[in-house]
Design an enzyme around this catalytic site. Structure first.
Site, PDB file in Angstrom:
ATOM      1  N   ARG A   1      -2.738  -2.686  10.073  1.00  0.00           N
ATOM      2  CA  ARG A   1      -3.360  -1.351   9.959  1.00  0.00           C
ATOM      3  C   ARG A   1      -3.950  -1.135   8.557  1.00  0.00           C
ATOM      4  O   ARG A   1      -4.982  -0.498   8.392  1.00  0.00           O
ATOM      5  CB  ARG A   1      -2.287  -0.280  10.238  1.00  0.00           C
ATOM      6  CG  ARG A   1      -2.798   1.126  10.380  1.00  0.00           C
ATOM      7  CD  ARG A   1      -1.674   2.117  10.699  1.00  0.00           C
ATOM      8  NE  ARG A   1      -0.668   2.198   9.630  1.00  0.00           N
ATOM      9  CZ  ARG A   1       0.606   1.807   9.751  1.00  0.00           C
ATOM     10  NH1 ARG A   1       1.036   1.288  10.885  1.00  0.00           N
ATOM     11  NH2 ARG A   1       1.452   1.917   8.747  1.00  0.00           N
TER      12      ARG A   1
ATOM     13  N   SER B   1       9.295  12.643  -2.657  1.00  0.00           N
ATOM     14  CA  SER B   1       8.678  11.303  -2.620  1.00  0.00           C
ATOM     15  C   SER B   1       9.645  10.271  -2.041  1.00  0.00           C
ATOM     16  O   SER B   1       9.230   9.200  -1.593  1.00  0.00           O
ATOM     17  CB  SER B   1       8.249  10.860  -4.017  1.00  0.00           C
ATOM     18  OG  SER B   1       9.355  10.933  -4.910  1.00  0.00           O
TER      19      SER B   1
ATOM     20  N   HIS C   1      14.723  12.209  -8.910  1.00  0.00           N
ATOM     21  CA  HIS C   1      15.977  12.672  -8.308  1.00  0.00           C
ATOM     22  C   HIS C   1      16.923  13.140  -9.420  1.00  0.00           C
ATOM     23  O   HIS C   1      17.008  12.517 -10.476  1.00  0.00           O
ATOM     24  CB  HIS C   1      16.671  11.537  -7.550  1.00  0.00           C
ATOM     25  CG  HIS C   1      16.054  11.175  -6.231  1.00  0.00           C
ATOM     26  ND1 HIS C   1      15.021  11.867  -5.635  1.00  0.00           N
ATOM     27  CD2 HIS C   1      16.362  10.148  -5.385  1.00  0.00           C
ATOM     28  CE1 HIS C   1      14.708  11.295  -4.482  1.00  0.00           C
ATOM     29  NE2 HIS C   1      15.505  10.258  -4.291  1.00  0.00           N
TER      30      HIS C   1
ATOM     31  N   CYS D   1      17.979   4.819  -3.617  1.00  0.00           N
ATOM     32  CA  CYS D   1      17.528   5.364  -4.909  1.00  0.00           C
ATOM     33  C   CYS D   1      18.584   6.266  -5.550  1.00  0.00           C
ATOM     34  O   CYS D   1      18.835   6.180  -6.762  1.00  0.00           O
ATOM     35  CB  CYS D   1      16.225   6.134  -4.728  1.00  0.00           C
ATOM     36  SG  CYS D   1      16.160   7.167  -3.277  1.00  0.00           S
TER      37      CYS D   1
ATOM     38  N   THR E   1       0.824  -1.231   0.000  1.00  0.00           N
ATOM     39  CA  THR E   1       0.000   0.000   0.000  1.00  0.00           C
ATOM     40  C   THR E   1       0.852   1.273   0.000  1.00  0.00           C
ATOM     41  O   THR E   1       0.323   2.369  -0.080  1.00  0.00           O
ATOM     42  CB  THR E   1      -0.919   0.017   1.238  1.00  0.00           C
ATOM     43  OG1 THR E   1      -0.090  -0.040   2.417  1.00  0.00           O
ATOM     44  CG2 THR E   1      -1.873  -1.172   1.221  1.00  0.00           C
TER      45      THR E   1
ATOM     46  N   ASN F   1      12.813   8.309  -8.985  1.00  0.00           N
ATOM     47  CA  ASN F   1      13.345   7.649  -7.782  1.00  0.00           C
ATOM     48  C   ASN F   1      12.453   6.525  -7.265  1.00  0.00           C
ATOM     49  O   ASN F   1      12.909   5.642  -6.535  1.00  0.00           O
ATOM     50  CB  ASN F   1      13.584   8.668  -6.665  1.00  0.00           C
ATOM     51  CG  ASN F   1      12.334   9.454  -6.330  1.00  0.00           C
ATOM     52  OD1 ASN F   1      11.868  10.258  -7.131  1.00  0.00           O
ATOM     53  ND2 ASN F   1      11.767   9.238  -5.154  1.00  0.00           N
TER      54      ASN F   1
ATOM     55  N   ARG G   1      17.621  17.871  -0.322  1.00  0.00           N
ATOM     56  CA  ARG G   1      16.194  17.701  -0.598  1.00  0.00           C
ATOM     57  C   ARG G   1      15.684  18.969  -1.287  1.00  0.00           C
ATOM     58  O   ARG G   1      15.963  20.090  -0.830  1.00  0.00           O
ATOM     59  CB  ARG G   1      15.424  17.481   0.710  1.00  0.00           C
ATOM     60  CG  ARG G   1      13.978  17.105   0.494  1.00  0.00           C
ATOM     61  CD  ARG G   1      13.811  15.709  -0.020  1.00  0.00           C
ATOM     62  NE  ARG G   1      14.234  14.699   0.949  1.00  0.00           N
ATOM     63  CZ  ARG G   1      14.420  13.426   0.680  1.00  0.00           C
ATOM     64  NH1 ARG G   1      14.270  12.995  -0.554  1.00  0.00           N
ATOM     65  NH2 ARG G   1      14.757  12.574   1.608  1.00  0.00           N
TER      66      ARG G   1
ATOM     67  N   GLN H   1      17.199  15.783  -4.479  1.00  0.00           N
ATOM     68  CA  GLN H   1      16.291  14.655  -4.295  1.00  0.00           C
ATOM     69  C   GLN H   1      14.866  15.087  -3.994  1.00  0.00           C
ATOM     70  O   GLN H   1      14.613  15.951  -3.148  1.00  0.00           O
ATOM     71  CB  GLN H   1      16.821  13.720  -3.200  1.00  0.00           C
ATOM     72  CG  GLN H   1      18.168  13.113  -3.586  1.00  0.00           C
ATOM     73  CD  GLN H   1      18.795  12.194  -2.567  1.00  0.00           C
ATOM     74  OE1 GLN H   1      19.976  12.259  -2.313  1.00  0.00           O
ATOM     75  NE2 GLN H   1      18.022  11.295  -1.972  1.00  0.00           N
TER      76      GLN H   1
HETATM   77  C1  2RA Z   1      15.321   9.584   0.133  1.00  0.00           C
HETATM   78  N1  2RA Z   1      16.972   7.978  -0.638  1.00  0.00           N
HETATM   79  O1  2RA Z   1      15.357  10.075  -0.999  1.00  0.00           O
HETATM   80  C2  2RA Z   1      16.098   8.317   0.462  1.00  0.00           C
HETATM   81  C3  2RA Z   1      15.173   7.182   0.797  1.00  0.00           C
HETATM   82  N2  2RA Z   1      14.299   6.868  -0.258  1.00  0.00           N
HETATM   83  O2  2RA Z   1      14.662  10.068   1.072  1.00  0.00           O
END
Ligand code: 2RA
Length: 340
Positions: A39, A160, A243, A130, A11, A316, A236, A157
């Site tokens: 759950r 997601s 990515h 990833c 899921t 990714n 991020r 990155q």
């Molecule tokens: C991220 N590589 O991008 C790490 C875990 N998927 O947050």
């Protein structure tokens, strides 16, 4: 005759992509079990044009099942992967739990397919992080031609990679910037992610690297060659899926940009989009849903004797996770289990 396949964590974002890709690639499935925590019990998930209902992972018996694709966190993997492996079901695990175990192969099929025969130690195969997966697809053909000495990579990155809550945080925080009174404070991330970038993924280590950066270093060495020196900065960015990576490479032998481009064009899993004009490169929004690792901006790094720069983009959730896991399942079936 095909395989009896279980998808564990069916899921979640990656679990659902595993099901999509198993169907898209017409993986030879005789029977499919979609497993989730209590759950999520009874949740319906799609497999091609079918709708399946999740079963309870806690009580599932893996005996007689050929493969289990795991897309759950390390804690659940620690509980259930050994159970599946002991029942004779080969585990293909997307968590980081087993990646660094010397007795467990860490595989990117375009790069080190021969490692699939090493799963017999523990009946487990590990899927890489990833950000590592897409990079080693690009590095391997260049390493084979000119022996890579050093890699400096900066990643961009998408959210997601952190899961559904992070996708929601970016969406709601962005909306909240325009609607007075609907501001959304950071919760998944330590700082605002909307219209911002955060140079911090996973936990900080004593070295000052984050664990995400450490993963790229250690996994690249394990998958390609322990002699390659790697340094990484993982960031991020406010992108939902996809990515991107800026990769600087130093090689033993000289490799000019045109030969590098030709080598990458011929390499498995790679699509080169590289024109020195407006739009002559790939961006994350264009890679979503695709299997390929896209390479752009291939050019000499003239600051060192044998240097190259390139831009690497991939979905990714696909090459970085679900697709690579399904490709390992295909490799395992083709090379070892030989059914289907
Ligand atoms: C991220 N590589 O991008 C790490 C875990 N998927 O947050």
């Amino acid at each position: 005759m095909g395989y009896r396949v279980a998808v564990v964590g069916a899921t979640g974002n990656v679990g659902r992509e595993m099901l999509n890709i198993l169907a898209e690639r017409q993986f030879p499935v005789d029977e499919l079990a979609v497993l989730a925590s209590r759950r999520s019990l009874g949740t319906e998930v799609s497999f091609g044009d079918k709708t399946l209902t999740t079963q309870d992972l806690d009580t599932f018996d893996f005996t007689g099942w050929d493969m289990a694709l795991f897309a759950v966190g390390s804690e659940a993997t620690k509980t259930y992967a050994p159970k599946a492996a002991a029942a004779g079901c080969v585990v293909i695990d997307n968590s980081s739990l087993y990646r660094y175990d010397p007795d467990i192969p860490l595989i990117v099929p375009e790069v080190n397919p021969q490692a699939v025969h090493d799963y017999k130690n523990k009946n487990i195969i590990a899927n890489p992080n990833c950000s590592t997966a897409q990079m080693v697809v690009a590095l391997k053909p260049l390493h084979d031609r000119a022996k890579i000495k050093r890699v400096v990579v900066s990643t961009y990155q998408s959210v997601s990679g952190s899961g559904k809550d992070a996708i929601d945080e970016l969406w709601n925080q962005t909306k909240g910037m325009y609607v007075p009174g609907q501001e959304v404070e950071p919760s998944v991330y330590p700082k605002q992610i909307a219209f911002n970038v955060i140079p911090h993924i996973d936990v900080f280590m004593d070295s000052g690297d984050t664990k995400e950066e450490w993963k790229m270093i250690v996994e690249t060495k394990k998958i390609i060659d322990p002699s390659i020196k790697v340094t990484a900065t993982c960031v991020r960015v406010p992108v939902f899926v996809g990515h991107s990576e800026s990769v600087n490479i130093e090689t033993e032998d000289f490799l000019d940009e045109d030969e590098a481009r030709d080598i990458l064009r011929e390499a498995p899993g790679i699509l080169v989009v590289d024109k020195r004009e407006n739009g002559g490169y790939v961006t994350p929004v264009e890679c979503v849903g695709d299997y390929a690792t896209f390479i752009s901006r291939i050019r000499q790094d003239v600051t060192v004797e044998n240097g190259l720069n390139l831009w690497c983009v991939s979905d990714n959730l696909r090459k970085g996770a679900a697709l690579n896991a399904v490709q390992i399942a295909e490799l395992l079936g083709r090379e070892v289990l030989k059914k289907g």
